[in-house]
Design a protein around this motif. Structure first.
Motif, PDB file in Angstrom:
ATOM      1  N   GLU A 195       0.868  -1.300  -0.275  1.00  0.00           N
ATOM      2  CA  GLU A 195       0.025  -0.125  -0.180  1.00  0.00           C
ATOM      3  C   GLU A 195       0.935   1.140   0.028  1.00  0.00           C
ATOM      4  OE1 GLU A 195      -4.100  -1.126   2.318  1.00  0.00           O
ATOM      5  OE2 GLU A 195      -2.084  -1.793   3.023  1.00  0.00           O
ATOM      6  N   GLU A 196       1.926   1.290   0.639  1.00  0.00           N
ATOM      7  CA  GLU A 196       2.923   2.247   0.615  1.00  0.00           C
ATOM      8  C   GLU A 196       3.492   2.385  -0.629  1.00  0.00           C
ATOM      9  OE1 GLU A 196       2.943   0.103   3.296  1.00  0.00           O
ATOM     10  OE2 GLU A 196       1.860   1.330   4.567  1.00  0.00           O
ATOM     11  N   ALA A 197       3.805   1.362  -1.234  1.00  0.00           N
ATOM     12  CA  ALA A 197       4.557   1.382  -2.593  1.00  0.00           C
ATOM     13  C   ALA A 197       3.563   2.100  -3.437  1.00  0.00           C
ATOM     14  CB  ALA A 197       4.895   0.007  -3.066  1.00  0.00           C
ATOM     15  N   ILE A 198       2.271   1.849  -3.751  1.00  0.00           N
ATOM     16  CA  ILE A 198       1.467   2.500  -4.254  1.00  0.00           C
ATOM     17  C   ILE A 198       1.314   3.934  -4.280  1.00  0.00           C
ATOM     18  CG2 ILE A 198      -1.046   2.508  -5.112  1.00  0.00           C
ATOM     19  CD1 ILE A 198      -1.228  -0.498  -4.849  1.00  0.00           C
ATOM     20  N   LYS A 199       1.378   4.363  -3.005  1.00  0.00           N
ATOM     21  CA  LYS A 199       1.389   5.934  -2.601  1.00  0.00           C
ATOM     22  C   LYS A 199       2.495   6.493  -3.175  1.00  0.00           C
ATOM     23  CE  LYS A 199      -0.796   5.587   1.909  1.00  0.00           C
ATOM     24  NZ  LYS A 199      -0.748   5.491   3.271  1.00  0.00           N
ATOM     25  N   ALA A 200       3.653   5.876  -3.325  1.00  0.00           N
ATOM     26  CA  ALA A 200       4.781   6.366  -3.786  1.00  0.00           C
ATOM     27  C   ALA A 200       4.943   6.347  -5.421  1.00  0.00           C
ATOM     28  CB  ALA A 200       5.869   5.609  -3.071  1.00  0.00           C
ATOM     29  N   GLY A 201       4.118   5.524  -6.095  1.00  0.00           N
ATOM     30  CA  GLY A 201       3.955   5.445  -7.530  1.00  0.00           C
ATOM     31  C   GLY A 201       4.803   4.181  -7.885  1.00  0.00           C
ATOM     32  N   SER A 202       4.492   3.126  -7.252  1.00  0.00           N
ATOM     33  CA  SER A 202       4.855   1.680  -7.863  1.00  0.00           C
ATOM     34  C   SER A 202       4.223   1.490  -9.181  1.00  0.00           C
ATOM     35  CB  SER A 202       4.802   0.754  -6.874  1.00  0.00           C
ATOM     36  OG  SER A 202       5.036  -0.457  -7.240  1.00  0.00           O
ATOM     37  N   THR A 203       4.804   1.090 -10.125  1.00  0.00           N
ATOM     38  CA  THR A 203       3.966   0.608 -11.442  1.00  0.00           C
ATOM     39  C   THR A 203       4.090  -1.034 -11.297  1.00  0.00           C
ATOM     40  OG1 THR A 203       5.873   0.534 -12.688  1.00  0.00           O
ATOM     41  CG2 THR A 203       4.775   2.512 -12.607  1.00  0.00           C
ATOM     42  N   TRP A 204       4.675  -1.698 -10.359  1.00  0.00           N
ATOM     43  CA  TRP A 204       4.611  -3.263 -10.236  1.00  0.00           C
ATOM     44  C   TRP A 204       4.731  -3.444  -8.828  1.00  0.00           C
ATOM     45  CZ3 TRP A 204       3.522  -6.718 -13.917  1.00  0.00           C
ATOM     46  CH2 TRP A 204       3.603  -6.426 -15.171  1.00  0.00           C
ATOM     47  N   ILE A 205       3.727  -4.057  -8.305  1.00  0.00           N
ATOM     48  CA  ILE A 205       3.733  -4.565  -6.939  1.00  0.00           C
ATOM     49  C   ILE A 205       3.885  -6.027  -7.092  1.00  0.00           C
ATOM     50  CG2 ILE A 205       2.532  -2.743  -5.565  1.00  0.00           C
ATOM     51  CD1 ILE A 205       0.143  -4.646  -5.799  1.00  0.00           C
ATOM     52  N   ARG A 206       4.595  -6.663  -6.178  1.00  0.00           N
ATOM     53  CA  ARG A 206       5.236  -8.168  -6.098  1.00  0.00           C
ATOM     54  C   ARG A 206       4.273  -8.732  -5.111  1.00  0.00           C
ATOM     55  NH1 ARG A 206       9.945  -5.416  -6.238  1.00  0.00           N
ATOM     56  NH2 ARG A 206      10.317  -6.380  -4.120  1.00  0.00           N
ATOM     57  N   LEU A 207       3.487  -9.427  -5.212  1.00  0.00           N
ATOM     58  CA  LEU A 207       2.851 -10.311  -4.063  1.00  0.00           C
ATOM     59  C   LEU A 207       2.650 -11.582  -4.385  1.00  0.00           C
ATOM     60  CD1 LEU A 207      -0.742  -7.923  -3.777  1.00  0.00           C
ATOM     61  CD2 LEU A 207       1.513  -7.417  -2.858  1.00  0.00           C
ATOM     62  N   GLY A 208       3.012 -12.316  -3.099  1.00  0.00           N
ATOM     63  CA  GLY A 208       3.127 -13.699  -3.094  1.00  0.00           C
ATOM     64  C   GLY A 208       1.937 -14.204  -1.947  1.00  0.00           C
ATOM     65  N   SER A 209       2.487 -14.312  -0.806  1.00  0.00           N
ATOM     66  CA  SER A 209       1.726 -14.865   0.366  1.00  0.00           C
ATOM     67  C   SER A 209       0.278 -14.239   0.483  1.00  0.00           C
ATOM     68  CB  SER A 209       2.460 -14.739   1.650  1.00  0.00           C
ATOM     69  OG  SER A 209       3.016 -13.572   1.733  1.00  0.00           O
ATOM     70  N   LEU A 210       0.207 -12.869   0.219  1.00  0.00           N
ATOM     71  CA  LEU A 210      -0.942 -12.064   0.513  1.00  0.00           C
ATOM     72  C   LEU A 210      -2.094 -12.759  -0.473  1.00  0.00           C
ATOM     73  CD1 LEU A 210      -2.472  -9.788   1.926  1.00  0.00           C
ATOM     74  CD2 LEU A 210      -1.684  -8.457   0.077  1.00  0.00           C
ATOM     75  N   ILE A 211      -1.511 -13.048  -1.745  1.00  0.00           N
ATOM     76  CA  ILE A 211      -2.755 -13.594  -2.630  1.00  0.00           C
ATOM     77  C   ILE A 211      -2.883 -15.276  -2.973  1.00  0.00           C
ATOM     78  CG2 ILE A 211      -2.882 -11.484  -4.070  1.00  0.00           C
ATOM     79  CD1 ILE A 211      -0.959 -12.793  -6.078  1.00  0.00           C
ATOM     80  N   PHE A 212      -1.692 -15.838  -2.595  1.00  0.00           N
ATOM     81  CA  PHE A 212      -1.538 -17.347  -2.607  1.00  0.00           C
ATOM     82  C   PHE A 212      -1.748 -18.055  -1.396  1.00  0.00           C
ATOM     83  CE2 PHE A 212       0.986 -16.171  -6.686  1.00  0.00           C
ATOM     84  CZ  PHE A 212       0.485 -17.493  -7.463  1.00  0.00           C
ATOM     85  N   GLY A 213      -1.609 -17.199  -0.328  1.00  0.00           N
ATOM     86  CA  GLY A 213      -1.601 -17.873   1.019  1.00  0.00           C
ATOM     87  C   GLY A 213      -0.313 -18.308   1.339  1.00  0.00           C
ATOM     88  N   GLN A 214      -0.238 -19.251   2.402  1.00  0.00           N
ATOM     89  CA  GLN A 214       1.174 -19.616   3.025  1.00  0.00           C
ATOM     90  C   GLN A 214       1.882 -20.432   1.961  1.00  0.00           C
ATOM     91  OE1 GLN A 214       0.938 -21.022   6.866  1.00  0.00           O
ATOM     92  NE2 GLN A 214       2.822 -20.640   7.355  1.00  0.00           N
ATOM     93  N   ARG A 215       3.371 -20.141   1.671  1.00  0.00           N
ATOM     94  CA  ARG A 215       4.180 -20.862   0.942  1.00  0.00           C
ATOM     95  C   ARG A 215       4.283 -22.484   1.613  1.00  0.00           C
ATOM     96  NH1 ARG A 215       6.732 -16.187   0.553  1.00  0.00           N
ATOM     97  NH2 ARG A 215       6.149 -15.474  -1.419  1.00  0.00           N
ATOM     98  N   TYR A 216       4.281 -23.478   0.525  1.00  0.00           N
ATOM     99  CA  TYR A 216       4.680 -24.691   0.843  1.00  0.00           C
ATOM    100  C   TYR A 216       6.257 -24.767   1.425  1.00  0.00           C
ATOM    101  CZ  TYR A 216       0.689 -25.486  -1.786  1.00  0.00           C
ATOM    102  OH  TYR A 216      -0.485 -25.450  -2.391  1.00  0.00           O
ATOM    103  N   SER A 217       7.123 -23.914   0.910  1.00  0.00           N
ATOM    104  CA  SER A 217       8.548 -24.086   0.988  1.00  0.00           C
ATOM    105  C   SER A 217       9.142 -22.515   1.340  1.00  0.00           C
ATOM    106  CB  SER A 217       9.280 -24.764  -0.133  1.00  0.00           C
ATOM    107  OG  SER A 217       8.990 -23.816  -1.272  1.00  0.00           O
TER     108      SER A 217
END
Ligand SMILES: *Cc1c(COP(=O)(O)O)cnc(C)c1O
Length: 208
Positions: free
Chosen positions: A186-208
């Protein structure tokens, strides 16, 4: 918030990279069924073991991990975006391989804007000192800068570092900033990010 809720509130010009490292082919296919096209992997070997990575399916693959020089050929061959170029030498090697393979990779230069022994990247001074040479490298498209903030910062400090990254990119006339992960997007978007890189937030907990 889940994937679709995040997609809905993303401002125009902010792309979501689904970071699938540590997740399975079937998880990636599920995300694809929701409309996701861009996926990020941080290890060549792990990516290549996923069936979904091997088939021709219109997905766009982004390399986001530490680059080992002896893997550059595979990275250029199999990935369209490279977010994590942390040295001038690697930029030159990527260029050399790209020209040979007749591909034009989309490159982000990784910058390190705070002390962090766990992270690689150009310091501001290094980037400035090398910029005239970097600009002249053939065969690659430099989209912008990428940064990973040190772990454990509060929102204000995250925002401050992201603002710094955006300012440097603007000064160099680079359109893109790849910044923001599950805990600071959210802070990255405020600052003008054009690519946010989301893992666990959208997929859930990693297997490894
Ligand atoms: C793992 C990783 C991410 C995603 O991390 P999450 O905290 O799961 O969102 C983003 N960027 C890079 C470079 C990564 O290695």
């Amino acid at each position: 918030m889940n994937y679709l809720e995040i997609k809905k509130i993303l401002p125009k010009g902010v792309n979501l990279l689904a970071v699938s490292k540590g997740f399975k082919s079937s998880d990636i296919e599920y995300m694809q069924s929701l409309g996701q096209i861009d996926f990020g992997e941080s290890k060549v070997q792990e990516a290549m073991q996923k069936p979904v990575f091997q088939i021709d399916n219109n997905l766009i693959w982004h390399f986001i991990g530490r680059i080992q020089t002896n893997k550059i050929r595979k990275i250029v061959k199999h990935f369209d975006f490279i977010h994590s170029v942390d040295s001038y030498k690697k930029l030159l090697k990527i260029s050399e391989v790209a020209i040979e393979l007749q591909k034009i990779p989309n490159v982000f230069i990784q910058v390190k804007l705070a002390k962090d022994p766990e992270k690689a990247g150009f310091s501001y001074a290094e980037l400035m000192a090398n910029w005239d040479q970097i600009k002249q490298i053939k065969g690659i498209k430099i989209n912008g800068l990428m940064t990973i903030n040190p772990k454990g910062l509060n929102a204000e400090s995250n925002l401050e570092l992201f603002n710094k990254c955006r300012l440097i990119a603007d000064n160099l006339e680079l359109p893109d900033c790849s910044m923001g992960m599950s805990n600071d997007w959210e802070e990255a978007i405020k600052a003008g990010s054009t690519w946010i890189r989301l893992g666990s937030l959208i997929f859930g907990q990693r297997y490894s």
